[in-house]
Design an enzyme around this catalytic site. Sequence first.
Site, PDB file in Angstrom:
ATOM      1  N   HIS A 187      -7.749   3.845  -2.286  1.00 12.78           N
ATOM      2  CA  HIS A 187      -8.974   4.147  -2.439  1.00 12.78           C
ATOM      3  C   HIS A 187      -9.504   4.049  -1.194  1.00 12.78           C
ATOM      4  O   HIS A 187     -10.606   4.851  -0.854  1.00 12.78           O
ATOM      5  CB  HIS A 187      -9.492   2.975  -3.241  1.00 12.78           C
ATOM      6  CG  HIS A 187      -9.212   3.063  -4.849  1.00 12.78           C
ATOM      7  ND1 HIS A 187      -9.475   2.188  -5.654  1.00 12.78           N
ATOM      8  CD2 HIS A 187      -8.495   4.172  -5.491  1.00 12.78           C
ATOM      9  CE1 HIS A 187      -9.017   2.509  -6.979  1.00 12.78           C
ATOM     10  NE2 HIS A 187      -8.556   3.620  -6.764  1.00 12.78           N
TER      11      HIS A 187
ATOM     12  N   PHE B 260      -3.313  -1.441  -7.842  1.00 17.28           N
ATOM     13  CA  PHE B 260      -3.026  -1.386  -6.463  1.00 17.28           C
ATOM     14  C   PHE B 260      -3.958  -0.562  -5.682  1.00 17.28           C
ATOM     15  O   PHE B 260      -3.620  -0.103  -4.598  1.00 17.28           O
ATOM     16  CB  PHE B 260      -1.588  -0.873  -6.248  1.00 17.28           C
ATOM     17  CG  PHE B 260      -0.363  -1.582  -6.907  1.00 17.28           C
ATOM     18  CD1 PHE B 260      -0.434  -2.788  -7.402  1.00 17.28           C
ATOM     19  CD2 PHE B 260       0.305  -0.552  -7.892  1.00 17.28           C
ATOM     20  CE1 PHE B 260       0.562  -3.365  -8.201  1.00 17.28           C
ATOM     21  CE2 PHE B 260       1.169  -1.220  -8.632  1.00 17.28           C
ATOM     22  CZ  PHE B 260       1.535  -2.524  -9.013  1.00 17.28           C
ATOM     23  N   CYS B 261      -5.250  -0.424  -6.067  1.00 17.01           N
ATOM     24  CA  CYS B 261      -6.064   0.381  -5.455  1.00 17.01           C
ATOM     25  C   CYS B 261      -5.748   1.598  -5.382  1.00 17.01           C
ATOM     26  O   CYS B 261      -6.128   2.361  -4.258  1.00 17.01           O
ATOM     27  CB  CYS B 261      -6.720  -0.317  -4.103  1.00 17.01           C
ATOM     28  SG  CYS B 261      -7.273  -2.095  -4.329  1.00 17.01           S
ATOM     29  N   ALA B 262      -5.049   2.192  -6.228  1.00 20.44           N
ATOM     30  CA  ALA B 262      -4.517   3.766  -6.224  1.00 20.44           C
ATOM     31  C   ALA B 262      -4.679   3.879  -7.722  1.00 20.44           C
ATOM     32  O   ALA B 262      -3.557   4.524  -8.217  1.00 20.44           O
ATOM     33  CB  ALA B 262      -3.241   3.649  -5.650  1.00 20.44           C
TER      34      ALA B 262
END
Length: 480
Positions: A142, A401-403
Amino acid sequence: MSAYPNTAVETAAATVAAESADPCCAAPLPVLGRDVTVPLVTGGEVTYAALDYAASAPALQRVWDDVAAYAPYYGSVHRGAGYLSQLSTDLFENSRVTVAEFLDCRPGDQVVFTRSTTDSLNLLASAIPADCQVFVFETEHHASLLPWKDARVTYLDAPRTPAQAVETLERALADRDPSPSSRLRSGGEGPNGPALVCVTGASNVTGELWPVKELAAAAHAHGARIVLDAAQLAPHHPVSVRELDVDWVAFSGHKLYAPFGSGVLAGRSDWLQDADPYLAGGGASRKVARRADGGVDVEWHTTAARHEAGSPNVIGVYSIASACKALTEAGFDQLVAREQHLIETVRAGLAEVPEVRVLSLFGDDAPRVGVISFVVEGWNSSHFAAALSAEYGIGVRDGLFCAHPLVRTLLGSDPQDPGECGAPEAEPGERSLNAIRVSFGAGTPDEHVERFVGAVKELVRDGAQWKYRTEDGRCVPDRG
């Protein structure tokens, strides 16, 4: 005459010497917290196995020692005539030189100190020219996916091979819309106006290496620039701005064994010099004067200081420089070889468990760093990660995982499906909408990854020994 009269002793000594020369058998770099013990919910204590390096790596002991030695001499930077201020200023500026050397920057490149990779990319996003088009793969963290709110952004679908990544980018750049102004700009942009590609060097989900040099060539062939998110690459592999031919590179200290709150944006100076300061204030300004009409005129610095307003994080910056020196002196050839040994240990162990599915974009043979994500059939990932921590003293990460787009693509879930963070139970065969990530690096001993593999096998075979419940969105042991 041999120093070892006993043949058996001589043979053993030769074996030890050979193993010491083998990079795979080299000792891990000393890190802070390597002897910390944690309680187990089942009773007793165990040495903590920190296997969440992709989120934040522990401080190298060398970094901690350097910071501790400097701390008594801390002083204000660029603002004092005293000895400690001058010493701190020299330390700060010499750290900039060290980072530039670590990244193999070009003459004229600027090294700007920030708070993190996220901060670095937001800084660059604030500096891109008007009408700039940004191209970013949906596979990005992100930090790379989201900062471009004031630009025209094209989100590219996840490629399934490195070659497909290059082809996808080339096609998108060739088809890009003309700039509304449709005029040439300085700095090498073509008639379509300025464009920027943002790409990771190594995935924070799969660990797979991306074809950065080839993507940079494709970008430049179409008059675009490229910024490399090296947050997961720089701690594991050497990064050369010149060799990769990227325009900027961003990374964080806390993933580079220097968790003291600093990051780096390094690269070409023109867009940064032409942009308004990222933050307005002291340090960024060269001269401020009142005007006759009562307002103020400001002359801003044209150096990196333009985007470093306020009192800088000298300790954070120095810690990054210390980590750069430590990794360089340790030798990336040895570090990469040893990490590859750990990767092979983990992947071979997980391959022996049929219920485990490792997530991958480019396939099993793709080169990668020590970041591996997976799901376990019949388990919710939060439940599995909680059991690893509470029953084995192993710290991994679970979630998206901020993805989020990438993990959902790899799991085959609907883009609108929420992640199941914290759900403690899953029916046999239920598909988990989040994953487990194990990550490691230069400070990881073999025992930690071996214990992890053994714990995965035992949990899948025998189940958790404890009951778990959801608390504040997290799966935790039920102590009631």
